[in-house]
Write an enzyme that holds these catalytic residues in place. Structure first.
Site, short mmCIF file in Angstrom:
data_model
loop_
_atom_site.label_atom_id
_atom_site.label_comp_id
_atom_site.label_asym_id
_atom_site.label_seq_id
_atom_site.Cartn_x
_atom_site.Cartn_y
_atom_site.Cartn_z
N LYS A 19 -4.81 15.45 -7.62
CA LYS A 19 -4.11 15.45 -8.92
C LYS A 19 -3.45 16.80 -9.18
CE LYS A 19 -4.65 11.22 -10.46
NZ LYS A 19 -3.52 10.34 -10.72
N ASP A 71 0.88 -1.18 0.00
CA ASP A 71 0.00 0.00 0.00
C ASP A 71 0.91 1.23 0.00
OD1 ASP A 71 -1.62 2.15 0.62
OD2 ASP A 71 -2.83 1.06 2.09
N TYR A 131 -10.28 14.26 -5.30
CA TYR A 131 -9.49 13.72 -6.41
C TYR A 131 -8.82 14.85 -7.19
CZ TYR A 131 -8.48 11.00 -10.68
OH TYR A 131 -7.87 10.39 -11.75
N1 LIG Z 1 -9.31 5.77 -16.23
C1 LIG Z 1 -9.33 7.05 -16.56
O1 LIG Z 1 -10.19 7.52 -17.32
C2 LIG Z 1 -8.27 7.97 -16.02
C3 LIG Z 1 -8.26 9.30 -16.45
C4 LIG Z 1 -7.29 10.16 -15.98
C5 LIG Z 1 -6.33 9.69 -15.10
N2 LIG Z 1 -6.36 8.39 -14.68
C6 LIG Z 1 -5.32 7.94 -13.76
O2 LIG Z 1 -4.74 6.76 -14.28
C7 LIG Z 1 -4.17 6.00 -13.20
C8 LIG Z 1 -4.59 4.55 -13.32
O3 LIG Z 1 -5.97 4.43 -13.07
P1 LIG Z 1 -6.90 3.36 -13.80
O4 LIG Z 1 -7.86 4.11 -14.59
O5 LIG Z 1 -6.06 2.31 -14.44
O6 LIG Z 1 -7.73 2.79 -12.56
P2 LIG Z 1 -7.63 1.47 -11.70
O7 LIG Z 1 -7.76 0.25 -12.52
O8 LIG Z 1 -8.57 1.68 -10.57
O9 LIG Z 1 -6.13 1.50 -11.19
C9 LIG Z 1 -5.70 2.05 -10.00
C10 LIG Z 1 -4.68 1.10 -9.42
O10 LIG Z 1 -4.13 1.72 -8.26
C11 LIG Z 1 -3.95 0.70 -7.28
N3 LIG Z 1 -3.97 1.33 -5.97
C12 LIG Z 1 -4.96 2.05 -5.43
N4 LIG Z 1 -4.65 2.43 -4.19
C13 LIG Z 1 -3.40 1.92 -3.95
C14 LIG Z 1 -2.53 1.97 -2.84
N5 LIG Z 1 -2.88 2.59 -1.72
N6 LIG Z 1 -1.33 1.35 -2.94
C15 LIG Z 1 -0.99 0.70 -4.06
N7 LIG Z 1 -1.77 0.63 -5.16
C16 LIG Z 1 -2.97 1.23 -5.08
C17 LIG Z 1 -5.12 -0.27 -7.49
O11 LIG Z 1 -4.78 -1.58 -7.07
P3 LIG Z 1 -5.16 -2.16 -5.62
O12 LIG Z 1 -6.61 -1.85 -5.40
O13 LIG Z 1 -4.87 -3.61 -5.74
O14 LIG Z 1 -4.24 -1.47 -4.67
C18 LIG Z 1 -5.27 -0.24 -9.00
O15 LIG Z 1 -4.53 -1.28 -9.61
C19 LIG Z 1 -4.63 6.71 -11.93
O16 LIG Z 1 -3.60 7.56 -11.47
C20 LIG Z 1 -5.81 7.55 -12.39
O17 LIG Z 1 -6.02 8.66 -11.55
C21 LIG Z 1 -7.31 7.53 -15.13
#
Ligand SMILES: NC(=O)c1ccc[n+]([C@@H]2O[C@H](COP(=O)([O-])OP(=O)(O)OC[C@H]3O[C@@H](n4cnc5c(N)ncnc54)[C@H](OP(=O)(O)O)[C@@H]3O)[C@@H](O)[C@H]2O)c1
Length: 258
Positions: A154, A60, A150
């Site tokens: 960011k 974490d 959020y």
């Molecule tokens: N999807 C979009 O449209 C979008 C748009 C703009 C930016 N982003 C950014 O892209 C990045 C990836 O997001 P995603 O869309 O791929 O979503 P996601 O699948 O929810 O990925 C987030 C990952 O972060 C991990 N995580 C969360 N809390 C954690 C912690 N305390 N320690 C370690 N790992 C942790 C989660 O795994 P665990 O739960 O197993 O820890 C999960 O694998 C993020 O920074 C998000 O803000 C996404």
């Protein structure tokens, strides 16, 4: 040999979504990757596709113990080429007027403190010329009502990019930031499930999905790996990368085609 093939790349949140797709992309290009996250079974799914190139560490990033576990595996394995601060949480969603101090703090601990203090812990292991990449968001630059925590996290991560970029350049460490667009990941599933009373903008995200307008995680991973592995040092860090920026994506397409 290319630098990213001699050192490891650490990806936080590598068990799902963009982090998972990026781990597979870098492994397919001959790089070695360490993925970190809280759920071991999710990390194992990532590792299983390229077990010779991907290592997993359950951690974490919001806690000192989690960051120590990451630093320990990096120390055991050898030099680090890249760090991708990709882990983030969207929750708590809802009015800032109602957020509890505990929920606020945990979100900031994952999204802001995690990247900062993990960077601190990993600096001694970064190769000269190593790279740190922050996964940013449009939410860093504008308010979405209901996403106050959020957006704030960011925006703070974006400022950390600007400050660390200046601070670490003299040490030969390059810091960059990338906006991935609206990507079809578990985070988007979570967004679409939000009640409009907590997040008034939810309908736009439901419509984007229904109209097939989400970016695939594979396409975004290709863009992010290009930014991380293939740009020049100055180019990597001088401005934030954005998959929605036409000039930047043209450059990506043109150089990938070479
Ligand atoms: N999807 C979009 O449209 C979008 C748009 C703009 C930016 N982003 C950014 O892209 C990045 C990836 O997001 P995603 O869309 O791929 O979503 P996601 O699948 O929810 O990925 C987030 C990952 O972060 C991990 N995580 C969360 N809390 C954690 C912690 N305390 N320690 C370690 N790992 C942790 C989660 O795994 P665990 O739960 O197993 O820890 C999960 O694998 C993020 O920074 C998000 O803000 C996404």
């Amino acid at each position: 040999m290319r630098a990213y093939k001699t050192g490891w790349t650490l990806i936080t949140g590598g068990g799902s979504g963009l982090g998972q797709a990026l781990a597979w992309d870098i492994a397919a290009r001959g790089g070695r990757v360490i993925v970190a996250g809280r759920r071991p079974e999710a990390l194992e799914e990532t590792r299983a596709r390229a077990p010779e190139a991907i290592l997993a560490v359950t951690a974490d990033v919001a806690t000192p113990q989690g960051r120590d576990a990451v630093a320990q595996i990096v120390q055991d394995r050898g030099p680090l080429y890249g760090v991708v601060h990709n882990a983030a949480v969207l929750d708590p969603v809802g009015p800032l007027a109602e957020v509890s101090p505990e929920d606020w703090r945990y979100q900031q601990a994952v999204n802001v403190e995690g990247p900062l203090f993990l960077t601190q812990a990993l600096l001694p292991h970064l190769m000269h010329g190593g790279r740190i990449l922050h996964i940013s968001s449009g939410a860093a630059h504008r308010c979405l009502v209901g996403w106050g925590g959020y957006c704030s996290s960011k925006a703070a991560l974006y400022m950390l990019y600007l400050c660390l970029r200046e601070e670490l350049a003299p040490r030969g460490v390059h810091v960059g930031s990338v906006r991935p667009g609206v990507v079809d990941t578990p985070m988007q599933t979570r967004i679409r499930a939000t009640d409009a009373s907590r997040f008034p903008g939810v309908e736009r995200f439901r419509r984007l999905k229904a109209e097939g307008q989400l970016e695939s995680s594979e396409r975004v991973a290709d863009f992010v790996s290009w930014v991380l592995l293939d740009t020049g040092d100055r180019q990597f860090s001088e401005e934030e990368w954005d998959i929605g920026n036409e000039a930047q994506t043209r450059l990506w397409r043109d150089t990938r085609a070479l």
